[in-house]
Scaffold this active site. Structure first.
Site, mmCIF file in Angstrom:
data_model
loop_
_atom_site.group_PDB
_atom_site.id
_atom_site.type_symbol
_atom_site.label_atom_id
_atom_site.label_comp_id
_atom_site.label_asym_id
_atom_site.label_seq_id
_atom_site.Cartn_x
_atom_site.Cartn_y
_atom_site.Cartn_z
ATOM 1 N N ASP A 25 0.834 -1.197 0.000
ATOM 2 C CA ASP A 25 0.000 0.000 0.000
ATOM 3 C C ASP A 25 0.873 1.253 0.000
ATOM 4 O O ASP A 25 1.948 1.265 0.592
ATOM 5 C CB ASP A 25 -0.901 -0.008 1.237
ATOM 6 C CG ASP A 25 -2.181 0.773 1.044
ATOM 7 O OD1 ASP A 25 -2.368 1.348 -0.039
ATOM 8 O OD2 ASP A 25 -2.997 0.813 1.979
ATOM 9 N N HIS A 42 3.287 3.535 -8.915
ATOM 10 C CA HIS A 42 3.158 2.104 -9.225
ATOM 11 C C HIS A 42 4.433 1.575 -9.890
ATOM 12 O O HIS A 42 4.864 0.451 -9.610
ATOM 13 C CB HIS A 42 1.941 1.864 -10.113
ATOM 14 C CG HIS A 42 0.630 2.140 -9.436
ATOM 15 N ND1 HIS A 42 0.259 1.514 -8.257
ATOM 16 C CD2 HIS A 42 -0.392 2.978 -9.763
ATOM 17 C CE1 HIS A 42 -0.945 1.957 -7.899
ATOM 18 N NE2 HIS A 42 -1.350 2.841 -8.795
ATOM 19 N N LEU A 136 12.469 -19.828 -4.108
ATOM 20 C CA LEU A 136 11.381 -19.021 -3.552
ATOM 21 C C LEU A 136 10.189 -19.156 -4.474
ATOM 22 O O LEU A 136 10.340 -19.178 -5.696
ATOM 23 C CB LEU A 136 11.798 -17.546 -3.469
ATOM 24 C CG LEU A 136 10.704 -16.535 -3.094
ATOM 25 C CD1 LEU A 136 10.439 -16.583 -1.586
ATOM 26 C CD2 LEU A 136 11.088 -15.107 -3.491
#
Length: 249
Positions: A25, A42, A136
């Site tokens: 956020d 963004h 991962l």
């Protein structure tokens, strides 16, 4: 592989969280504070994603799940949604090969049918290319909602008796253990319809740091907070201490 529910079994856990889930956020506020358009935030946020993947892998975290676009984010202005879709497509085009070289597996969860054919094809090819990678697992939640996840799981097993184990097999993240640590940046303190089932016993960590500024030091602060928690899973502190003694003996 289906992982056990934390309400049925006490999951394995240690000083380093095995699975970290993040709501990223603050991109828009980061851009606004610099007199930049929201899309600039963004784009900067994508750089923070890249760094966080590397930082998590370096610390031995096995699963990283990021909330990229919720099922409610379609309510944003159409221009911003279009730009986010372009950025998502760009990320899938430019980042998958990097992830593959670094032994990172890509998974995307959510109702991807709403995305255009190009994005769906990139998701499929990225998941296929990285399927065997083990360092991962990066899960991108895109057009995802926790209630959608529960409904799609129930629909898969309709007309059969349902228990936790059966439902868990059909959730979008049945391949991953439940998150040990949930991080939300940007100062908000909600889970916002993210991983409603999976976050049942996850340690929650909220920070005012805006996502584009989330770096290795910020990740380490979240992990340090996680390490300070006593993970009881319904037990007493005395039972936790006894369990630790039994493991040493």
């Amino acid at each position: 592989m289906t992982h056990a529910s934390s309400t049925e079994q006490i999951p394995a856990h240690g000083n380093v969280p095995r699975h970290v889930a993040i709501i990223m956020d603050g991109n828009g506020r980061w851009a606004r504070s610099r007199m930049l358009p929201r899309i600039a935030g963004h784009r900067r946020g994508l750089e923070a994603v890249r760094a966080t993947i590397e930082n998590c892998a370096d610390r031995g975290i096995e699963f990283l799940t990021i909330f990229a676009f919720s099922s409610e984010n379609w309510r944003r202005p159409a221009e911003e949604v279009a730009l986010l879709m372009q950025l998502f497509q760009l990320a899938l085009t430019s980042e998958v090969e990097r992830m593959h070289k670094n032994d990172v597996r890509l998974r995307v969860i959510g109702d991807t049918a709403r995305f255009d054919a190009k994005i769906r094809a990139l998701i499929e090819s990225g998941e296929r290319l990285t399927a065997a990678n083990r360092r991962l697992t990066l899960t991108i939640a895109a057009n995802y909602g926790g209630r959608w996840d529960l409904l799609q799981a129930v629909n898969k097993i309709a007309e059969r008796p349902i228990d936790e184990a059966m439902l868990a097999q059909h959730l979008a993240m049945s391949y991953a253990p439940e998150p040990d640590l949930f991080i939300r940046t940007g100062g908000e303190e909600r889970i916002s319809n993210f991983l409603l089932w999976q976050l049942a016993y996850t340690e929650l960590y909220f920070t005012d740091t805006l996502w584009p500024d989330f770096d290795a030091a910020a990740l380490d602060a979240a992990i340090a907070s996680y390490r300070s928690r006593e993970r009881r899973f319904g037990r007493t502190s005395e039972q936790v201490a006894e369990s630790k003694r039994d493991k040493v003996a």
